[in-house]
Scaffold this motif. Sequence first.
Motif, PDB file in Angstrom:
ATOM      1  N   GLN A  77     -19.222   5.498  -8.454  1.00 42.49           N
ATOM      2  CA  GLN A  77     -18.056   6.281  -8.052  1.00 42.49           C
ATOM      3  C   GLN A  77     -16.804   5.436  -7.876  1.00 42.49           C
ATOM      4  O   GLN A  77     -15.707   5.970  -7.820  1.00 42.49           O
ATOM      5  N   LYS A  78     -16.939   4.114  -7.766  1.00 41.15           N
ATOM      6  CA  LYS A  78     -15.761   3.258  -7.599  1.00 41.15           C
ATOM      7  C   LYS A  78     -14.965   3.134  -8.884  1.00 41.15           C
ATOM      8  O   LYS A  78     -13.769   2.907  -8.862  1.00 41.15           O
ATOM      9  N   SER A  79     -15.636   3.244  -9.985  1.00 44.80           N
ATOM     10  CA  SER A  79     -14.970   3.084 -11.277  1.00 44.80           C
ATOM     11  C   SER A  79     -14.439   4.430 -11.758  1.00 44.80           C
ATOM     12  O   SER A  79     -15.144   5.432 -11.739  1.00 44.80           O
ATOM     13  N   GLY A  80     -13.218   4.453 -12.218  1.00 47.37           N
ATOM     14  CA  GLY A  80     -12.627   5.683 -12.725  1.00 47.37           C
ATOM     15  C   GLY A  80     -12.756   5.825 -14.223  1.00 47.37           C
ATOM     16  O   GLY A  80     -12.331   6.824 -14.798  1.00 47.37           O
ATOM     17  N   ARG A  81     -13.358   4.839 -14.873  1.00 49.30           N
ATOM     18  CA  ARG A  81     -13.423   4.847 -16.325  1.00 49.30           C
ATOM     19  C   ARG A  81     -14.253   6.004 -16.892  1.00 49.30           C
ATOM     20  O   ARG A  81     -13.830   6.616 -17.877  1.00 49.30           O
ATOM     21  N   PRO A  82     -15.415   6.347 -16.321  1.00 54.45           N
ATOM     22  CA  PRO A  82     -16.147   7.511 -16.858  1.00 54.45           C
ATOM     23  C   PRO A  82     -15.353   8.807 -16.738  1.00 54.45           C
ATOM     24  O   PRO A  82     -15.442   9.672 -17.608  1.00 54.45           O
ATOM     25  N   ALA A  83     -14.554   8.938 -15.689  1.00 52.98           N
ATOM     26  CA  ALA A  83     -13.723  10.137 -15.540  1.00 52.98           C
ATOM     27  C   ALA A  83     -12.615  10.166 -16.593  1.00 52.98           C
ATOM     28  O   ALA A  83     -12.312  11.227 -17.157  1.00 52.98           O
ATOM     29  N   VAL A  84     -12.035   9.016 -16.870  1.00 52.25           N
ATOM     30  CA  VAL A  84     -10.996   8.932 -17.907  1.00 52.25           C
ATOM     31  C   VAL A  84     -11.596   9.257 -19.268  1.00 52.25           C
ATOM     32  O   VAL A  84     -11.006  10.001 -20.065  1.00 52.25           O
ATOM     33  N   TYR A  85     -12.788   8.736 -19.522  1.00 52.30           N
ATOM     34  CA  TYR A  85     -13.488   9.000 -20.787  1.00 52.30           C
ATOM     35  C   TYR A  85     -13.771  10.495 -20.932  1.00 52.30           C
ATOM     36  O   TYR A  85     -13.517  11.087 -21.989  1.00 52.30           O
ATOM     37  N   LEU A  86     -14.267  11.121 -19.875  1.00 49.38           N
ATOM     38  CA  LEU A  86     -14.544  12.553 -19.906  1.00 49.38           C
ATOM     39  C   LEU A  86     -13.260  13.336 -20.137  1.00 49.38           C
ATOM     40  O   LEU A  86     -13.232  14.281 -20.937  1.00 49.38           O
TER      41      LEU A  86
END
Length: 142
Positions: A77-86
């Motif tokens: 949850q600390k990383s925002g990269r999967p959310a940006v990818y989605l």
Amino acid sequence: MTVTANPVYRNVPSPLHAILLAGTVPLFLGALLSDIAYFKTYEIQWSNFASWLIAAGLVFCGLALLFALVNLFRADQKSGRPAVYLLLLLVTWVIGLVNAFEHAKDAWAAMPMGLYLSVVITVLACIAAWTGLTNLRSGGAQ
């Protein structure tokens, strides 16, 4: 002397996810090239090719979007990269759907907006594939 460090966990896409994600780029690129060919030649079949390639790209992008959604729940949850990818995949899919509706019009009416939308979704698909296929890391140096 024992040195311990926080382990680096890599979250790479599964092979099926990678195939689906990588498949969106050539399909949307093929649609863009078909739109360019139609824009230069006015041969209606190029518009038909673009329509089919966009439909296939939407299928691949939609399935990759499902994988990205699952990855978002599993990711740190600390990383925002999967959310940006989605988010990139979602925007690509939505604009691709608008492009599919644009190409569903008469071939003469699909230009130039169909060409512009094809450029946008091709660029977005490339950015999404770049983001999704790079090694996502949590912990340690990035």
